[in-house]
Design a protein around this motif. Structure first.
Motif, mmCIF file in Angstrom:
data_model
loop_
_atom_site.group_PDB
_atom_site.id
_atom_site.type_symbol
_atom_site.label_atom_id
_atom_site.label_comp_id
_atom_site.label_asym_id
_atom_site.label_seq_id
_atom_site.Cartn_x
_atom_site.Cartn_y
_atom_site.Cartn_z
ATOM 1 N N MET A 1 0.813 -1.199 0.000
ATOM 2 C CA MET A 1 0.000 0.000 0.000
ATOM 3 C C MET A 1 0.834 1.231 0.000
ATOM 4 S SD MET A 1 -2.699 -0.266 2.699
ATOM 5 C CE MET A 1 -4.241 -0.538 2.578
ATOM 6 N N SER A 2 0.773 1.877 -1.008
ATOM 7 C CA SER A 2 1.482 3.126 -0.978
ATOM 8 C C SER A 2 0.512 4.265 -1.219
ATOM 9 C CB SER A 2 2.544 3.129 -2.054
ATOM 10 O OG SER A 2 1.949 3.056 -3.293
ATOM 11 N N ARG A 3 0.540 5.090 -0.302
ATOM 12 C CA ARG A 3 -0.394 6.172 -0.436
ATOM 13 C C ARG A 3 0.330 7.412 -0.851
ATOM 14 N NH1 ARG A 3 -3.490 8.274 4.124
ATOM 15 N NH2 ARG A 3 -5.546 7.765 3.667
ATOM 16 N N ARG A 4 0.438 7.536 -2.081
ATOM 17 C CA ARG A 4 1.088 8.728 -2.550
ATOM 18 C C ARG A 4 0.073 9.684 -3.038
ATOM 19 N NH1 ARG A 4 5.772 7.535 -6.245
ATOM 20 N NH2 ARG A 4 7.171 6.732 -4.809
ATOM 21 N N GLY A 5 0.465 10.813 -3.339
ATOM 22 C CA GLY A 5 -0.497 11.738 -3.928
ATOM 23 C C GLY A 5 -0.973 12.682 -2.874
ATOM 24 N N ARG A 6 -1.128 13.736 -3.281
ATOM 25 C CA ARG A 6 -1.600 14.770 -2.383
ATOM 26 C C ARG A 6 -3.080 14.775 -2.471
ATOM 27 N NH1 ARG A 6 2.199 19.071 -4.634
ATOM 28 N NH2 ARG A 6 4.003 17.967 -4.156
ATOM 29 N N GLY A 7 -3.707 14.494 -1.466
ATOM 30 C CA GLY A 7 -5.150 14.307 -1.457
ATOM 31 C C GLY A 7 -5.868 15.440 -2.131
ATOM 32 N N GLY A 8 -6.721 15.043 -2.890
ATOM 33 C CA GLY A 8 -7.319 15.851 -3.942
ATOM 34 C C GLY A 8 -7.600 17.286 -3.607
ATOM 35 N N GLY A 9 -7.164 18.060 -4.474
ATOM 36 C CA GLY A 9 -7.214 19.482 -4.198
ATOM 37 C C GLY A 9 -8.593 20.050 -4.175
ATOM 38 N N ALA A 10 -8.951 20.417 -3.039
ATOM 39 C CA ALA A 10 -10.166 21.200 -2.952
ATOM 40 C C ALA A 10 -9.795 22.666 -2.876
ATOM 41 C CB ALA A 10 -10.950 20.799 -1.739
ATOM 42 N N GLY A 11 -8.851 22.974 -3.622
ATOM 43 C CA GLY A 11 -8.364 24.364 -3.578
ATOM 44 C C GLY A 11 -9.272 25.252 -4.369
ATOM 45 N N GLY A 12 -8.732 26.235 -4.893
ATOM 46 C CA GLY A 12 -9.537 27.097 -5.747
ATOM 47 C C GLY A 12 -10.571 27.831 -4.946
ATOM 48 N N GLY A 13 -11.468 28.355 -5.603
ATOM 49 C CA GLY A 13 -12.502 29.089 -4.927
ATOM 50 C C GLY A 13 -11.959 30.246 -4.158
ATOM 51 N N ARG A 14 -11.321 31.122 -4.803
ATOM 52 C CA ARG A 14 -10.851 32.317 -4.177
ATOM 53 C C ARG A 14 -12.035 33.208 -3.994
ATOM 54 N NH1 ARG A 14 -5.899 35.193 -6.394
ATOM 55 N NH2 ARG A 14 -4.799 33.386 -6.061
ATOM 56 N N GLY A 15 -12.427 33.409 -2.821
ATOM 57 C CA GLY A 15 -13.770 33.884 -2.562
ATOM 58 C C GLY A 15 -14.129 35.170 -3.243
ATOM 59 N N ARG A 16 -15.152 35.151 -3.913
ATOM 60 C CA ARG A 16 -15.782 36.407 -4.182
ATOM 61 C C ARG A 16 -16.757 36.568 -3.088
ATOM 62 N NH1 ARG A 16 -19.083 35.464 -9.351
ATOM 63 N NH2 ARG A 16 -17.439 35.428 -10.696
ATOM 64 N N GLY A 17 -16.344 37.037 -2.001
ATOM 65 C CA GLY A 17 -17.209 37.021 -0.842
ATOM 66 C C GLY A 17 -18.366 37.961 -0.984
ATOM 67 N N GLY A 18 -19.418 37.407 -1.353
ATOM 68 C CA GLY A 18 -20.674 38.133 -1.301
ATOM 69 C C GLY A 18 -20.803 39.358 -2.163
ATOM 70 N N GLY A 19 -21.027 39.114 -3.389
ATOM 71 C CA GLY A 19 -21.465 40.203 -4.259
ATOM 72 C C GLY A 19 -20.466 41.317 -4.420
ATOM 73 N N TYR A 20 -20.937 42.479 -4.434
ATOM 74 C CA TYR A 20 -20.085 43.608 -4.765
ATOM 75 C C TYR A 20 -19.214 44.024 -3.624
ATOM 76 C CZ TYR A 20 -22.826 44.356 -8.895
ATOM 77 O OH TYR A 20 -23.434 44.222 -10.106
ATOM 78 N N GLY A 21 -18.000 44.298 -3.938
ATOM 79 C CA GLY A 21 -17.100 44.800 -2.928
ATOM 80 C C GLY A 21 -16.159 45.699 -3.652
ATOM 81 N N LEU A 22 -14.937 45.646 -3.258
ATOM 82 C CA LEU A 22 -13.957 46.395 -4.016
ATOM 83 C C LEU A 22 -13.636 45.590 -5.238
ATOM 84 C CD1 LEU A 22 -11.708 47.478 -1.162
ATOM 85 C CD2 LEU A 22 -13.327 48.797 -2.414
ATOM 86 N N GLY A 23 -13.415 46.263 -6.271
ATOM 87 C CA GLY A 23 -13.146 45.549 -7.495
ATOM 88 C C GLY A 23 -13.156 46.555 -8.595
ATOM 89 N N PRO A 24 -13.381 46.133 -9.764
ATOM 90 C CA PRO A 24 -13.435 47.066 -10.865
ATOM 91 C C PRO A 24 -14.666 47.953 -10.794
ATOM 92 C CG PRO A 24 -13.917 44.848 -11.620
ATOM 93 C CD PRO A 24 -13.557 44.748 -10.165
#
Ligand SMILES: [Zn+2]
Length: 61
Positions: A1-24
């Motif tokens: 048993m070799s457990r290699r691998g970095r357990g699946g990336g649940a990364g991403g999702g850089r929050g657009r926290g709630g609608g309008y904020g600072l931005g363009p």
């Protein structure tokens, strides 16, 4: 048993926290009467005039 691998990336999702904020977008505010309007991308706030009092708007936060 070799457990290699970095357990699946649940990364991403850089929050657009709630609608309008600072931005363009953002808001423009009238320094005279406090009227706020949505900032139009590509158009500086100071090029808009307040519909209430006709003052040039400034960038709100
Ligand atoms: Zn105004």
């Amino acid at each position: 048993m070799s457990r290699r691998g970095r357990g699946g990336g649940a990364g991403g999702g850089r929050g657009r926290g709630g609608g309008y904020g600072l931005g363009p977008g953002g808001q423009c505010v009238c320094p005279s009467c406090g009227y706020t309007a949505q900032h139009i991308v590509g158009q500086p706030c100071y090029s808009m005039k307040c519909p209430n009092c006709g003052s040039p708007m400034t960038r709100g936060s």
